[in-house]
Design a protein around this motif. Structure first.
Motif, short mmCIF file in Angstrom:
data_model
loop_
_atom_site.label_atom_id
_atom_site.label_comp_id
_atom_site.label_asym_id
_atom_site.label_seq_id
_atom_site.Cartn_x
_atom_site.Cartn_y
_atom_site.Cartn_z
N LEU A 69 -39.47 -4.49 5.50
CA LEU A 69 -39.02 -5.09 4.24
C LEU A 69 -38.94 -4.06 3.12
O LEU A 69 -38.10 -4.18 2.22
CB LEU A 69 -39.95 -6.23 3.84
CG LEU A 69 -39.89 -7.49 4.71
CD1 LEU A 69 -41.01 -8.45 4.35
CD2 LEU A 69 -38.53 -8.18 4.58
N THR A 70 -39.80 -3.04 3.18
CA THR A 70 -39.73 -1.96 2.19
C THR A 70 -38.42 -1.20 2.34
O THR A 70 -37.70 -0.98 1.36
CB THR A 70 -40.92 -1.00 2.35
OG1 THR A 70 -42.15 -1.69 2.10
CG2 THR A 70 -40.80 0.18 1.38
N GLY A 71 -38.11 -0.78 3.57
CA GLY A 71 -36.86 -0.07 3.80
C GLY A 71 -35.66 -0.93 3.47
O GLY A 71 -34.69 -0.46 2.83
N TYR A 72 -35.72 -2.19 3.87
CA TYR A 72 -34.62 -3.13 3.60
C TYR A 72 -34.45 -3.36 2.10
O TYR A 72 -33.35 -3.24 1.56
CB TYR A 72 -34.89 -4.45 4.31
CG TYR A 72 -33.75 -5.45 4.21
CD1 TYR A 72 -32.82 -5.57 5.23
CD2 TYR A 72 -33.61 -6.26 3.08
CE1 TYR A 72 -31.77 -6.48 5.14
CE2 TYR A 72 -32.56 -7.17 2.97
CZ TYR A 72 -31.65 -7.27 4.00
OH TYR A 72 -30.61 -8.16 3.90
N GLY A 73 -35.55 -3.69 1.44
CA GLY A 73 -35.49 -4.02 0.02
C GLY A 73 -35.04 -2.86 -0.84
O GLY A 73 -34.24 -3.04 -1.77
N MET A 74 -35.53 -1.66 -0.55
CA MET A 74 -35.14 -0.50 -1.34
C MET A 74 -33.66 -0.20 -1.15
O MET A 74 -32.96 0.18 -2.10
CB MET A 74 -36.00 0.71 -0.96
CG MET A 74 -37.46 0.58 -1.38
SD MET A 74 -38.45 2.07 -1.03
CE MET A 74 -37.83 3.19 -2.27
N THR A 75 -33.17 -0.37 0.05
CA THR A 75 -31.75 -0.12 0.32
C THR A 75 -30.87 -1.11 -0.42
O THR A 75 -29.86 -0.72 -1.04
CB THR A 75 -31.47 -0.21 1.84
OG1 THR A 75 -32.32 0.71 2.53
CG2 THR A 75 -30.02 0.12 2.14
N VAL A 76 -31.24 -2.38 -0.37
CA VAL A 76 -30.46 -3.40 -1.09
C VAL A 76 -30.49 -3.14 -2.59
O VAL A 76 -29.48 -3.27 -3.28
CB VAL A 76 -31.00 -4.81 -0.77
CG1 VAL A 76 -30.34 -5.84 -1.67
CG2 VAL A 76 -30.76 -5.15 0.70
N SER A 77 -31.67 -2.75 -3.11
CA SER A 77 -31.80 -2.49 -4.55
C SER A 77 -30.91 -1.34 -5.00
O SER A 77 -30.45 -1.31 -6.14
CB SER A 77 -33.26 -2.16 -4.89
OG SER A 77 -34.11 -3.26 -4.63
N CYS A 78 -30.66 -0.40 -4.09
CA CYS A 78 -29.88 0.79 -4.44
C CYS A 78 -28.38 0.55 -4.36
O CYS A 78 -27.61 1.34 -4.91
CB CYS A 78 -30.25 1.95 -3.51
SG CYS A 78 -31.85 2.68 -3.90
N LYS A 79 -27.96 -0.49 -3.65
CA LYS A 79 -26.53 -0.73 -3.51
C LYS A 79 -25.89 -0.96 -4.87
O LYS A 79 -26.35 -1.74 -5.68
CB LYS A 79 -26.29 -1.96 -2.63
CG LYS A 79 -26.45 -1.69 -1.14
CD LYS A 79 -26.10 -2.91 -0.32
CE LYS A 79 -26.21 -2.62 1.18
NZ LYS A 79 -25.90 -3.81 2.00
N ASN A 80 -24.82 -0.24 -5.11
CA ASN A 80 -24.03 -0.36 -6.35
C ASN A 80 -24.81 0.01 -7.61
O ASN A 80 -24.34 -0.21 -8.72
CB ASN A 80 -23.49 -1.79 -6.51
CG ASN A 80 -22.69 -2.26 -5.31
OD1 ASN A 80 -21.91 -1.50 -4.74
ND2 ASN A 80 -22.90 -3.50 -4.91
N ARG A 81 -26.01 0.57 -7.43
CA ARG A 81 -26.82 0.97 -8.57
C ARG A 81 -27.01 2.47 -8.66
O ARG A 81 -27.01 3.05 -9.73
CB ARG A 81 -28.21 0.31 -8.48
CG ARG A 81 -28.37 -0.94 -9.28
CD ARG A 81 -29.74 -1.53 -9.07
NE ARG A 81 -30.79 -0.73 -9.69
CZ ARG A 81 -32.08 -1.03 -9.65
NH1 ARG A 81 -32.48 -2.11 -8.99
NH2 ARG A 81 -32.96 -0.30 -10.26
N ILE A 82 -27.22 3.06 -7.49
CA ILE A 82 -27.55 4.48 -7.44
C ILE A 82 -26.27 5.28 -7.20
O ILE A 82 -25.70 5.27 -6.11
CB ILE A 82 -28.58 4.77 -6.33
CG1 ILE A 82 -29.80 3.88 -6.50
CG2 ILE A 82 -28.97 6.24 -6.35
CD1 ILE A 82 -30.53 4.03 -7.81
#
Length: 361
Positions: free
Chosen positions: A63-76
């Motif tokens: 969930l850490t890997g998943y959540g961080m990846t989703v959070s970065c989409k279109n943001r980073i």
């Protein structure tokens, strides 16, 4: 259809329930001489399932890997954005941990545990600071609570995220294969990062390709009969997953693989069949919101100060429920303290201060 933050909280709720079962019934040494009735199962079955529940670590890692990846989409968009994101994520983790750490230290001040764990003199305070930073397990120094070993892994997962996100974006499944095969081929030391690296990378890969949602969308398109058949097959599959992972030969030989596949399977099963039940989802979401505090606090009750009380209710299920209730109540106290001291506002000021000092604002 999306795998939302609420779904993530539900999965964290499941993970914390598995963690408590794992810690409560991993073996007879956990309940010492306390008489326990395991009805309607046997002690051996409880211990067997509790050992499988170690996948709670994998759930949090994935969930850490998943959540961080989703959070970065279109943001980073730039390296600057990524550095700022990593700093914010790290501080959010550590500030929450340090608050609970200090509350427990203050609550334990007259028990003598500080000196018992850290010793005396200058080194005691050095160990204290290392523990407060969540790095005791990484540096192999004393820790006030054994369960806090995970904090060292959590810090590494945050720091290494840009590296593995970039590698998986570029090399895709090759990174997943390498995370399983390379540690075994090179006989790498059996560290926490090595053990759950495939699981972490799998979480990033699933998020990049939105696999949970795609699989559920495919499921929802099926007829009612096929959905029932799918449910039966996945229940059988769960049994197979448990059997294979717990087998001494096959399970241990491919442990790195199972530490990723088993958590992913549990999350997928829960996403398709469990969280659609609204009353259950509400409970799991509630537990998910408190999961961090519960994780940090529960061992102090179960193993350190109130062991006899936690295991005093004779029936295993009641002991388990009591630990959950006590941990939730303690978490609610922590959240109340956060409101009293305006924790969110203070945290934001600290984050802004550190960001300015590091020229990230």
């Amino acid at each position: 259809m999306k795998f939302t933050k609420d779904h993530t909280l539900c999965m964290k709720g499941i993970a914390i329930l598995l963690m408590f079962f794992h810690h409560n019934y991993l073996g007879p040494e956990r309940w010492l001489d306390s008489p326990i009735n395991f009805f309607p199962f046997t002690e051996d079955i409880f211990v067997y399932v509790a050992k499988f529940c170690k996948i709670c670590v994998g759930l949090f890692v994935l969930l850490t890997g998943y959540g961080m990846t989703v959070s970065c989409k279109n943001r980073i968009k730039t390296n600057y954005d990524m550095r700022k994101y990593i700093l914010n994520r790290y501080l959010s983790l550590m500030l929450g941990f340090i608050l609970v750490f200090l509350i427990i230290q203050i609550a334990s001040i007259f028990t003598g545990r500080f000196e018992y764990i850290y010793g005396k003199g200058t080194y005691a305070w050095i160990y204290f600071v290392i523990d407060a930073l969540g790095l005791a397990h990484l540096f192999d120094t004393p820790t006030f609570c054994p369960t806090w070993w995970y904090m060292s892994l959590a810090v590494l997962l945050i720091i290494l995220f840009p590296l593995f996100r970039g590698l998986i974006e570029r090399y895709q499944g090759l990174v997943l294969a390498a995370a399983v095969l390379v540690p075994t081929a090179l006989d790498l030391p059996f560290t926490d990062l090595v053990r759950w690296l495939f699981c972490y990378c799998l979480g990033i890969y699933i998020a990049q390709h939105d696999l949970f949602v795609k699989i559920k969308e495919k499921f929802m398109q099926q007829s009612q009969m096929k959905k029932i058949l799918c449910f039966i097959c996945m229940v059988i599959g769960m049994g197979i997953i448990i059997k294979f992972r717990q087998s001494g030969g096959f399970g241990m030989k491919f442990l790195y693989l199972w530490e990723g596949l088993a958590p992913a399977y549990v999350i997928l099963f829960s996403y398709i069949f469990l969280v659609c039940c609204k009353p259950l989802a509400v409970i799991l979401k509630f537990l998910g919101k408190h999961s961090m505090n519960m994780f940090l606090i529960h061992t102090m009750f179960r193993a350190v100060f109130f062991h006899d009380f936690i295991y005093s209710f004779y029936y295993a299920w009641i002991d388990y429920i009591v630990l959950i209730i006590v941990s939730v109540a303690s978490s609610m106290v922590v959240e109340l303290i956060k409101k009293i001291i305006h924790f969110d506002r203070v945290s934001q000021k600290i984050k802004s201060f550190v960001a300015v000092r590091l020229n990230l604002i």
